[in-house]
Design a protein around this motif. Structure first.
Motif, PDB file in Angstrom:
ATOM      1  N   LYS A 262     -22.907  25.054 -84.311  1.00  0.00           N
ATOM      2  CA  LYS A 262     -23.224  26.202 -85.174  1.00  0.00           C
ATOM      3  C   LYS A 262     -24.708  26.240 -85.507  1.00  0.00           C
ATOM      4  O   LYS A 262     -25.337  27.299 -85.456  1.00  0.00           O
ATOM      5  CB  LYS A 262     -22.408  26.141 -86.469  1.00  0.00           C
ATOM      6  N   ASN A 263     -25.279  25.084 -85.858  1.00  0.00           N
ATOM      7  CA  ASN A 263     -26.695  25.018 -86.216  1.00  0.00           C
ATOM      8  C   ASN A 263     -27.597  25.420 -85.053  1.00  0.00           C
ATOM      9  O   ASN A 263     -28.668  25.986 -85.261  1.00  0.00           O
ATOM     10  CB  ASN A 263     -27.074  23.621 -86.696  1.00  0.00           C
ATOM     11  N   SER A 264     -27.166  25.127 -83.830  1.00  0.00           N
ATOM     12  CA  SER A 264     -27.981  25.446 -82.654  1.00  0.00           C
ATOM     13  C   SER A 264     -27.822  26.899 -82.214  1.00  0.00           C
ATOM     14  O   SER A 264     -28.557  27.368 -81.357  1.00  0.00           O
ATOM     15  CB  SER A 264     -27.611  24.530 -81.488  1.00  0.00           C
ATOM     16  N   LYS A 265     -26.848  27.579 -82.801  1.00  0.00           N
ATOM     17  CA  LYS A 265     -26.568  28.982 -82.468  1.00  0.00           C
ATOM     18  C   LYS A 265     -26.248  29.177 -80.991  1.00  0.00           C
ATOM     19  O   LYS A 265     -26.502  30.238 -80.415  1.00  0.00           O
ATOM     20  CB  LYS A 265     -27.722  29.877 -82.902  1.00  0.00           C
ATOM     21  N   ILE A 266     -25.677  28.150 -80.371  1.00  0.00           N
ATOM     22  CA  ILE A 266     -25.235  28.256 -78.983  1.00  0.00           C
ATOM     23  C   ILE A 266     -23.833  28.852 -78.991  1.00  0.00           C
ATOM     24  O   ILE A 266     -22.981  28.445 -79.774  1.00  0.00           O
ATOM     25  CB  ILE A 266     -25.223  26.869 -78.299  1.00  0.00           C
ATOM     26  N   GLU A 267     -23.623  29.818 -78.130  1.00  0.00           N
ATOM     27  CA  GLU A 267     -22.306  30.436 -77.988  1.00  0.00           C
ATOM     28  C   GLU A 267     -21.678  29.911 -76.708  1.00  0.00           C
ATOM     29  O   GLU A 267     -22.248  30.050 -75.626  1.00  0.00           O
ATOM     30  CB  GLU A 267     -22.432  31.953 -77.913  1.00  0.00           C
ATOM     31  N   LEU A 268     -20.496  29.323 -76.842  1.00  0.00           N
ATOM     32  CA  LEU A 268     -19.784  28.779 -75.686  1.00  0.00           C
ATOM     33  C   LEU A 268     -18.652  29.712 -75.274  1.00  0.00           C
ATOM     34  O   LEU A 268     -18.098  30.432 -76.106  1.00  0.00           O
ATOM     35  CB  LEU A 268     -19.201  27.404 -76.025  1.00  0.00           C
ATOM     36  N   GLN A 269     -18.311  29.662 -74.002  1.00  0.00           N
ATOM     37  CA  GLN A 269     -17.160  30.413 -73.520  1.00  0.00           C
ATOM     38  C   GLN A 269     -15.911  29.892 -74.230  1.00  0.00           C
ATOM     39  O   GLN A 269     -15.773  28.691 -74.473  1.00  0.00           O
ATOM     40  CB  GLN A 269     -17.011  30.248 -72.016  1.00  0.00           C
ATOM     41  N   ASN A 270     -15.011  30.780 -74.552  1.00  0.00           N
ATOM     42  CA  ASN A 270     -13.798  30.406 -75.280  1.00  0.00           C
ATOM     43  C   ASN A 270     -12.961  29.368 -74.541  1.00  0.00           C
ATOM     44  O   ASN A 270     -12.308  28.537 -75.164  1.00  0.00           O
ATOM     45  CB  ASN A 270     -12.952  31.640 -75.584  1.00  0.00           C
ATOM     46  N   SER A 271     -12.978  29.386 -73.229  1.00  0.00           N
ATOM     47  CA  SER A 271     -12.148  28.463 -72.449  1.00  0.00           C
ATOM     48  C   SER A 271     -12.470  26.996 -72.722  1.00  0.00           C
ATOM     49  O   SER A 271     -11.592  26.140 -72.601  1.00  0.00           O
ATOM     50  CB  SER A 271     -12.282  28.758 -70.954  1.00  0.00           C
ATOM     51  N   ILE A 272     -13.688  26.679 -73.123  1.00  0.00           N
ATOM     52  CA  ILE A 272     -14.061  25.285 -73.383  1.00  0.00           C
ATOM     53  C   ILE A 272     -13.294  24.726 -74.575  1.00  0.00           C
ATOM     54  O   ILE A 272     -12.986  23.542 -74.635  1.00  0.00           O
ATOM     55  CB  ILE A 272     -15.588  25.125 -73.590  1.00  0.00           C
ATOM     56  N   PHE A 273     -12.916  25.579 -75.497  1.00  0.00           N
ATOM     57  CA  PHE A 273     -12.240  25.118 -76.707  1.00  0.00           C
ATOM     58  C   PHE A 273     -10.819  24.630 -76.453  1.00  0.00           C
ATOM     59  O   PHE A 273     -10.241  23.944 -77.284  1.00  0.00           O
ATOM     60  CB  PHE A 273     -12.275  26.196 -77.791  1.00  0.00           C
ATOM     61  N   SER A 274     -10.281  24.934 -75.293  1.00  0.00           N
ATOM     62  CA  SER A 274      -8.947  24.459 -74.972  1.00  0.00           C
ATOM     63  C   SER A 274      -8.953  23.016 -74.427  1.00  0.00           C
ATOM     64  O   SER A 274      -7.910  22.384 -74.355  1.00  0.00           O
ATOM     65  CB  SER A 274      -8.268  25.385 -73.960  1.00  0.00           C
ATOM     66  N   VAL A 275     -10.132  22.496 -74.105  1.00  0.00           N
ATOM     67  CA  VAL A 275     -10.196  21.136 -73.521  1.00  0.00           C
ATOM     68  C   VAL A 275     -10.980  20.145 -74.385  1.00  0.00           C
ATOM     69  O   VAL A 275     -11.110  18.984 -74.012  1.00  0.00           O
ATOM     70  CB  VAL A 275     -10.805  21.159 -72.097  1.00  0.00           C
ATOM     71  N   ILE A 276     -11.470  20.575 -75.532  1.00  0.00           N
ATOM     72  CA  ILE A 276     -12.269  19.675 -76.366  1.00  0.00           C
ATOM     73  C   ILE A 276     -11.559  19.369 -77.678  1.00  0.00           C
ATOM     74  O   ILE A 276     -10.623  20.050 -78.076  1.00  0.00           O
ATOM     75  CB  ILE A 276     -13.668  20.275 -76.659  1.00  0.00           C
ATOM     76  N   LYS A 277     -12.058  18.320 -78.323  1.00  0.00           N
ATOM     77  CA  LYS A 277     -11.617  17.979 -79.676  1.00  0.00           C
ATOM     78  C   LYS A 277     -12.804  18.192 -80.594  1.00  0.00           C
ATOM     79  O   LYS A 277     -13.912  17.733 -80.308  1.00  0.00           O
ATOM     80  CB  LYS A 277     -11.156  16.519 -79.750  1.00  0.00           C
ATOM     81  N   ILE A 278     -12.564  18.850 -81.695  1.00  0.00           N
ATOM     82  CA  ILE A 278     -13.651  19.138 -82.629  1.00  0.00           C
ATOM     83  C   ILE A 278     -13.811  17.998 -83.602  1.00  0.00           C
ATOM     84  O   ILE A 278     -12.834  17.496 -84.161  1.00  0.00           O
ATOM     85  CB  ILE A 278     -13.386  20.474 -83.350  1.00  0.00           C
ATOM     86  N   LYS A 279     -15.048  17.576 -83.775  1.00  0.00           N
ATOM     87  CA  LYS A 279     -15.384  16.521 -84.746  1.00  0.00           C
ATOM     88  C   LYS A 279     -16.176  17.110 -85.861  1.00  0.00           C
ATOM     89  O   LYS A 279     -16.953  17.991 -85.695  1.00  0.00           O
ATOM     90  CB  LYS A 279     -16.203  15.411 -84.077  1.00  0.00           C
TER      91      LYS A 279
END
Length: 178
Positions: A161-178
């Motif tokens: 969020k701080n870096s203001k990078i926007e990722l493709q939604n598909s990446i969120f299905s394979v990662i774990k949020i810390k």
């Protein structure tokens, strides 16, 4: 030259297991996974360097051989990404230059002060950062990876969020949020 690299890799495998600072299996997975994450940045094309995707591996002097091994592993897997030439460079932490930014960065083991300093610069310049050691996410790096009974890719959502990078939604299905 090739024979020298083979000897280096073999000797490092034995020394790596002896002092267990770096895990070759983890390096293998990072070499395969991290480059693909670069193109999940919706704006990676704005971060090209001379029309190339450049991944810089940051390292301390003592880890030069590991940086070379990781560079070779990545280059073995990728010569291009999404129709762009893909290059890997190795760079000492103390040689990092904000005026000469790469598309993304992979951090090997380093000193906390340097990690914090560089991750803040990358955050301000909207660059992806990957950590060899996933505990480095607490220093503002964005992605880490661990191997246990399975492979886990961790995302530092606050750093993203701080870096203001926007990722493709598909990446969120394979990662774990810390």
């Amino acid at each position: 030259m090739i024979f020298r690299k083979i000897l280096l890799i073999l000797s490092l495998q034995f020394s790596l297991f002896a002092n267990s600072v770096y895990n070759l299996n983890l390096l293998d997975f990072q070499a395969k996974v991290f480059p693909k994450i670069i193109i999940s940045d919706n704006n990676f094309e704005n971060k090209l360097v001379k029309n190339k995707i450049i991944l810089s591996i940051l390292y301390e002097d003592i880890d030069y051989d590991i940086a070379e091994i990781l560079k070779d592993k990545i280059e073995k897997n990728y010569s291009s990404l999404k129709d762009y030439t893909f290059e890997v460079e190795i760079l000492k932490y103390n040689e990092f230059d904000v005026k000469n930014l790469s598309t993304a960065y992979l951090f090997l083991l380093g000193k906390k002060e340097k990690l914090l300093e560089i991750s803040k610069i990358l955050e301000n310049n909207n660059r992806l950062s990957f950590a060899y050691d996933d505990s480095y996410l607490k220093f503002g790096l964005i992605f880490g990876l661990t191997i246990s009974s399975k492979i886990d890719i961790f995302l530092n959502i606050e750093a993203l969020k701080n870096s203001k990078i926007e990722l493709q939604n598909s990446i969120f299905s394979v990662i774990k949020i810390k």
